[in-house]
Write a protein that holds these residues in place. Structure first.
Motif, PDB file in Angstrom:
ATOM      1  N   GLY A 198       0.818  -1.216   0.000  1.00 54.03           N
ATOM      2  CA  GLY A 198       0.000   0.000   0.000  1.00 54.03           C
ATOM      3  C   GLY A 198       0.845   1.256   0.000  1.00 54.03           C
ATOM      4  O   GLY A 198       0.541   2.233  -0.695  1.00 54.03           O
ATOM      5  N   VAL A 252      -8.430   3.421  -1.811  1.00 53.52           N
ATOM      6  CA  VAL A 252      -7.209   2.660  -1.527  1.00 53.52           C
ATOM      7  C   VAL A 252      -6.860   2.900  -0.068  1.00 53.52           C
ATOM      8  O   VAL A 252      -6.591   4.027   0.333  1.00 53.52           O
ATOM      9  CB  VAL A 252      -6.038   3.084  -2.433  1.00 53.52           C
ATOM     10  CG1 VAL A 252      -4.781   2.300  -2.065  1.00 53.52           C
ATOM     11  CG2 VAL A 252      -6.381   2.861  -3.890  1.00 53.52           C
ATOM     12  N   THR A 278      -7.261  -2.379  -1.973  1.00 54.20           N
ATOM     13  CA  THR A 278      -7.760  -1.445  -2.982  1.00 54.20           C
ATOM     14  C   THR A 278      -9.174  -1.871  -3.364  1.00 54.20           C
ATOM     15  O   THR A 278      -9.415  -3.056  -3.642  1.00 54.20           O
ATOM     16  CB  THR A 278      -6.858  -1.454  -4.223  1.00 54.20           C
ATOM     17  OG1 THR A 278      -5.545  -1.012  -3.857  1.00 54.20           O
ATOM     18  CG2 THR A 278      -7.413  -0.537  -5.305  1.00 54.20           C
ATOM     19  N   ASN A 311      -3.555  -5.322  -1.370  1.00 59.47           N
ATOM     20  CA  ASN A 311      -2.529  -4.502  -2.017  1.00 59.47           C
ATOM     21  C   ASN A 311      -1.329  -5.315  -2.483  1.00 59.47           C
ATOM     22  O   ASN A 311      -0.666  -4.934  -3.449  1.00 59.47           O
ATOM     23  CB  ASN A 311      -2.071  -3.395  -1.067  1.00 59.47           C
ATOM     24  CG  ASN A 311      -3.051  -2.244  -1.014  1.00 59.47           C
ATOM     25  OD1 ASN A 311      -3.841  -2.057  -1.943  1.00 59.47           O
ATOM     26  ND2 ASN A 311      -3.039  -1.496   0.059  1.00 59.47           N
TER      27      ASN A 311
END
Length: 445
Positions: free
Chosen positions: A279, A306, A311, A325
């Motif tokens: 991330g 996100v 996401t 992620n």
């Protein structure tokens, strides 16, 4: 009945007394540590007045600041003798009550015991203040633990050997005393009020960071949101530590606890930490942003959100897909809206009866007349292949990314209508191309 009441009262008093103890590791230490070894002699006059049991607690705290670890060790030994003498007084009063029949024990006797116990508790608080200062100056950890164990052992033993009526009287006295229950209640109120104030402050900080980070040109929406969230939690964490430190709570063990817990969680949550690291990579490298149309490992749609671990993508048919992620960063990412313009690729076929120049002119007319097709770059209309069924044309107009599908669908219909109006026969596009026979080989009749 009395046994149950005695047990409950004993437990209550033990909890109340232990609640007032400073937060320290209660490691077992040899009994010899209590009997402090002879410490280096302090210079004359440096400890004058600090051995006075009646010294004000605030004054004592300030007077301890310039003292060295050796001086504090000597002072701790002196105060150990003070609290020991006070404990002897408490024990004498308790013995006097125990040797008297319960029916004959006057309330005044219990009041005297409670008063002596409260006086000794105040001495123990000053005693702990000296030990805290000694520990902060790098004193011997084993000796300090022995001094602390002395206090804990006395409280536990006294509680275990005291009758329940006396424990109840002491508990009541502690609850209403300024240095006991009222101080704890005040501190709890301060912590709660501070937490509410920190929540408001953290929200203000989050709003301010979001505003200023949003004005930085190279910051994506994802990074702006993450920066605001990080600022929010950092404000709460630092603020709470400041409040606890101001209340006299030793927060040093808290850092050790966090470090140990982090080491354990690193093994227990490896996959989650992988998502967290991915991330951060997404937010820093910005392969896409909120609102972009993407294809991530076969998942196509619009990025809605996100977070630090996942996401969220909304598909064209309005399904919500949450992708870890680590899977996002480990797959090929296709961003359809990263560029301002996109090229639309279309193929159409006409029969061999239709003149190529006439068909190309008709197709160019349709493409150039569309309002959403850009003049720069110039649209491309070319013969792409000669197939078994006819001549295949390829159309490559350019448009803004947000108009891609509108242009695609409009031209598909308008080309068909234009060819029908012109009387041109349309054939299937994408058929296999005509392959010429090898040189010297006669074509089949």
């Amino acid at each position: 009945m009395f046994t149950i009441a005695r047990f409950l009262t004993t437990a209550l008093v033990a909890i109340l007394f232990l609640a007032t103890l400073p937060v320290h590791a209660q490691d077992a230490a040899p009994a010899e540590a209590v009997a402090a070894a002879p410490a280096p002699e302090a210079e004359a006059g440096e400890l004058d007045g600090l051995e006075n049991p009646n010294i004000d607690a605030a004054t004592l705290t300030l007077r301890l600041i310039p003292l060295t670890a050796e001086e504090l060790e000597k002072l701790s030994a002196d105060w150990l003798a003070i609290v020991r003498a006070s404990t002897v007084d408490v024990v004498d009063e308790q013995i006097r009550i125990n040797n008297t029949s319960a029916e004959l024990v006057e309330e005044a006797a219990r009041a005297r015991l409670t008063e002596v116990t409260e006086s000794r508790r105040a001495l123990f608080d000053k005693y702990s203040t000296i030990l805290d200062a000694w520990e902060l100056k790098g004193g011997d950890a084993a000796k300090i633990a022995g001094y602390r164990t002395y206090r804990s052992a006395i409280i536990v033993e006294e509680t275990r050997n005291t009758d329940w009526r006396t424990l109840l009287a002491q508990a009541t006295s502690w609850v209403v005393s300024a240095d006991g229950g009222l101080r704890v209640a005040t501190n709890v109120g301060i912590v709660l009020a501070s937490f509410l104030g920190l929540l408001l402050l953290a929200r203000l900080v989050r709003r301010t960071v979001r505003h200023w980070a949003g004005r930085i040109p190279n910051f994506s929406k994802l990074l702006v949101g993450f920066s605001a969230l990080a600022a929010y939690w950092l404000t709460l964490a630092i603020g709470l530590m400041v409040v606890l430190a101001a209340l006299g709570v030793n927060i040093t063990p808290l850092f050790a606890l966090i470090g140990g817990a982090s080491f354990i969680l690193a093994f227990a949550m490896q996959q989650t930490l992988g998502n967290l690291a991915s991330g951060l990579m997404i937010m820093v490298n910005r392969p896409f942003d909120e609102g972009d149309s993407v294809d991530i490992g076969g998942v196509s749609g619009t990025v809605r959100d996100v977070s630090i671990v996942s996401t969220t993508v909304i598909t064209p048919d309005n399904q919500i897909v949450v992708v870890p992620n680590s899977s996002v960063w480990g797959n090929v990412i296709t961003n359809s809206t990263a560029s301002e313009t996109r090229r639309v690729d279309l193929m159409f076929g006409v029969s061999y009866k239709t003149p190529i120049a006439r068909a190309q002119a008709e197709l160019e007319k349709v493409v150039r007349s569309h309002a959403l097709v850009l003049s720069e770059p110039e649209p491309v209309v070319r013969v792409n292949a000669l197939t078994d069924s006819g001549v295949e044309f390829i159309l490559r107009p350019w448009t803004k990314s947000e108009n891609y599908w509108a242009v695609y669908w409009d031209l598909t219909r308008e080309v068909k209508d234009a060819l029908d109006r012109a009387g041109m026969e349309e054939v299937e596009a994408g058929a296999p191309p005509v392959v010429a026979p090898p040189t010297g080989v006669a074509a089949a009749s």
